[in-house]
Design a protein around this motif. Structure first.
Motif, PDB file in Angstrom:
ATOM      1  N   ALA A   1      11.378   3.658  -6.126  1.00  0.00           N
ATOM      2  CA  ALA A   1      11.747   4.595  -7.198  1.00  0.00           C
ATOM      3  C   ALA A   1      10.997   4.317  -8.493  1.00  0.00           C
ATOM      4  N   LEU A   2      10.688   3.058  -8.760  1.00  0.00           N
ATOM      5  CA  LEU A   2      10.000   2.741 -10.013  1.00  0.00           C
ATOM      6  C   LEU A   2       8.477   2.847  -9.902  1.00  0.00           C
ATOM      7  N   SER A   3       7.962   2.962  -8.695  1.00  0.00           N
ATOM      8  CA  SER A   3       6.511   3.069  -8.558  1.00  0.00           C
ATOM      9  C   SER A   3       5.940   4.275  -9.310  1.00  0.00           C
TER      10      SER A   3
ATOM     11  N   ALA B   1       0.820  -1.211   0.000  1.00  0.00           N
ATOM     12  CA  ALA B   1       0.000   0.000   0.000  1.00  0.00           C
ATOM     13  C   ALA B   1       0.854   1.262   0.000  1.00  0.00           C
ATOM     14  N   GLN B   2       1.936   1.267   0.786  1.00  0.00           N
ATOM     15  CA  GLN B   2       2.803   2.438   0.848  1.00  0.00           C
ATOM     16  C   GLN B   2       3.492   2.696  -0.487  1.00  0.00           C
ATOM     17  N   ASN B   3       3.941   1.638  -1.138  1.00  0.00           N
ATOM     18  CA  ASN B   3       4.625   1.811  -2.414  1.00  0.00           C
ATOM     19  C   ASN B   3       3.674   2.281  -3.505  1.00  0.00           C
ATOM     20  N   ALA B   4       2.439   1.805  -3.466  1.00  0.00           N
ATOM     21  CA  ALA B   4       1.442   2.297  -4.421  1.00  0.00           C
ATOM     22  C   ALA B   4       1.203   3.788  -4.216  1.00  0.00           C
ATOM     23  N   ALA B   5       1.167   4.227  -2.951  1.00  0.00           N
ATOM     24  CA  ALA B   5       0.973   5.644  -2.658  1.00  0.00           C
ATOM     25  C   ALA B   5       2.168   6.473  -3.122  1.00  0.00           C
ATOM     26  N   ILE B   6       3.389   5.939  -2.947  1.00  0.00           N
ATOM     27  CA  ILE B   6       4.580   6.620  -3.449  1.00  0.00           C
ATOM     28  C   ILE B   6       4.452   6.865  -4.949  1.00  0.00           C
ATOM     29  N   GLY B   7       3.935   5.879  -5.654  1.00  0.00           N
ATOM     30  CA  GLY B   7       3.761   6.014  -7.096  1.00  0.00           C
ATOM     31  C   GLY B   7       2.858   7.171  -7.464  1.00  0.00           C
TER      32      GLY B   7
ATOM     33  N   HIS C   1      19.031   4.112 -10.666  1.00  0.00           N
ATOM     34  CA  HIS C   1      20.271   3.407 -10.319  1.00  0.00           C
ATOM     35  C   HIS C   1      19.919   2.283  -9.365  1.00  0.00           C
ATOM     36  N   CYS C   2      20.575   1.150  -9.547  1.00  0.00           N
ATOM     37  CA  CYS C   2      20.309  -0.063  -8.771  1.00  0.00           C
ATOM     38  C   CYS C   2      18.915  -0.579  -9.131  1.00  0.00           C
ATOM     39  N   ASN C   3      18.324  -1.376  -8.255  1.00  0.00           N
ATOM     40  CA  ASN C   3      16.962  -1.864  -8.476  1.00  0.00           C
ATOM     41  C   ASN C   3      16.092  -1.416  -7.321  1.00  0.00           C
ATOM     42  N   ALA C   4      15.189  -0.504  -7.592  1.00  0.00           N
ATOM     43  CA  ALA C   4      14.226  -0.046  -6.590  1.00  0.00           C
ATOM     44  C   ALA C   4      12.825  -0.189  -7.158  1.00  0.00           C
ATOM     45  N   GLY C   5      12.634  -1.280  -7.899  1.00  0.00           N
ATOM     46  CA  GLY C   5      11.327  -1.591  -8.460  1.00  0.00           C
ATOM     47  C   GLY C   5      10.611  -2.606  -7.593  1.00  0.00           C
ATOM     48  N   TRP C   6       9.658  -3.310  -8.189  1.00  0.00           N
ATOM     49  CA  TRP C   6       8.875  -4.240  -7.360  1.00  0.00           C
ATOM     50  C   TRP C   6       9.716  -5.411  -6.885  1.00  0.00           C
ATOM     51  N   LEU C   7      10.817  -5.710  -7.565  1.00  0.00           N
ATOM     52  CA  LEU C   7      11.702  -6.776  -7.097  1.00  0.00           C
ATOM     53  C   LEU C   7      12.387  -6.414  -5.785  1.00  0.00           C
TER      54      LEU C   7
END
Length: 362
Positions: A175-177, A132-138, A161-167
């Protein structure tokens, strides 16, 4: 997010069996392989060996790892011992320590014979809150992109930079949200993905963007400055493993260099992270421990051999002296803004406390 069009999370819990399934990220991008964790030792290894990566996902995995460790009953000594094993796996990502502290606080109020069920319930709550928090960040990040789009139909060029997506999380990413939110809203967006040596987490970013259908280009780390100087980057956004109380940001090594290049070229540099990444007890970046990883991560290059099998190629002699810091710290003055589930704020103590006033005096 999607794998082959199928909504998928990075972690699957099976409370009735007291196990969890994770994506073994050391096998990506060449193979999608699920691993079942059945013991405390397996959960600790998954975190330490980077089968799970990304601060939020590390925290969630640690919470479930503690639930796995407790069994049918657990006294305070057992609880503390299991938490200590998990806490020792990675020093920099504060989400790990945050999740374990939250689990221990809840479980110490529960009788030992009821702690197993309570642990699984609390771990699930941590995982669901992460989603829920990551969806809100998006959604908060999507509003920032609107200020960068100067004409309808213009492609928005974002670098990460790096991987800050759903993985790196249970779902959506940090970052990718905002990138996924833009893509799903029909905003033309393209992502410059830096390889992020020596662990090459950028390859994971490229893999998940491909799965979700987001246009992207993988670049060598050292190409980032040239692209910024050439006017091909509208913004840079990264995640974080720990954000100090003053807004200093610890993230994958190489992040600081991108922030410096942004400052030189007038490009906004954003950091996206949930509350669990904020460390109000850490005054500034100088107090953040920097993990030094095994030198063989640098001496060896991993990939597939001519038969398509995983293999390691030595690029340096075994005795070559190397340094392999996993993170660096970007000072707050280089950060345009921090994006959290509560909104967007300046990278400062005042900015963070405006979003989290309950943390004043920590």
């Amino acid at each position: 997010m999607n794998i082959n069009g199928i909504p998928t999370r990075t972690l699957r819990a099976h409370p009735e069996q007291r196990v969890i399934d994770i994506i073994d990220q050391t096998r990506l991008p060449h193979a999608l392989h699920w691993v079942r964790l059945t013991t405390l030792a397996e959960a600790a290894h998954a975190i330490r060996a980077m089968q799970v990566r990304g601060a939020p996902l590390i925290g969630a995995t640690a919470a479930y790892g503690l639930a796995i460790a407790l069994g049918t009953t657990a006294d305070d000594t057992h609880l503390a011992s299991a938490a200590a094993v998990l806490r020792s796996t990675r020093p920099t990502a504060v989400n790990l320590h945050w999740a374990l502290a939250r689990m221990e606080k809840v479980l110490r109020t529960v009788p030992p014979e009821l702690r197993c069920a309570a642990a699984w319930a609390e771990a699930e709550a941590i995982a669901e809150e992460d989603v829920a928090q990551n969806a809100a960040i998006g959604q908060h990040g999507l509003k920032l992109w609107n200020d960068l789009i100067v004409a309808d139909g213009q492609t928005l060029n974002i670098m990460t930079h790096c991987n800050a997506g759903w993985l790196a999380t249970v779902d959506w990413g940090t970052a990718l949200s905002p990138v996924y939110a833009a893509h799903d809203a029909g905003v033309p967006v393209h992502v410059w993905v830096s390889e992020t040596r020596p662990r090459n987490q950028g390859l994971l970013t490229a893999w998940e963007l491909e799965q979700h259908g987001v246009p992207h280009t993988l670049i060598a780390d050292n190409a980032a400055g040239l692209l910024m100087r050439s006017g091909k980057v509208d913004a840079v956004i990264v995640g974080a493993d720990r954000i100090a109380a003053n807004g200093d940001v610890a993230n994958k090594v190489g992040t600081y260099l991108k922030a410096l290049a942004c400052a030189d070229n007038g490009i906004p540099f954003y950091v996206a992270a949930p509350r669990s990444t904020l460390d109000f007890a850490c005054a500034d970046g100088a107090d953040i421990p920097i993990e030094e990883r095994d030198g063989d991560e640098f001496r060896l290059v991993h990939g597939l051999d001519q038969h398509g099998q995983p293999a390691a190629l030595r690029q340096l002699p075994a005795g070559e002296d190397v340094a392999n810091p996993a993170f660096d710290v970007t000072p707050n003055w280089l950060v345009k803004a921090i994006i959290t589930e509560r909104g967007v704020c300046p990278a400062s103590q005042a900015g963070l406390l405006a979003l989290y006033p309950e943390e004043a005096g920590v």
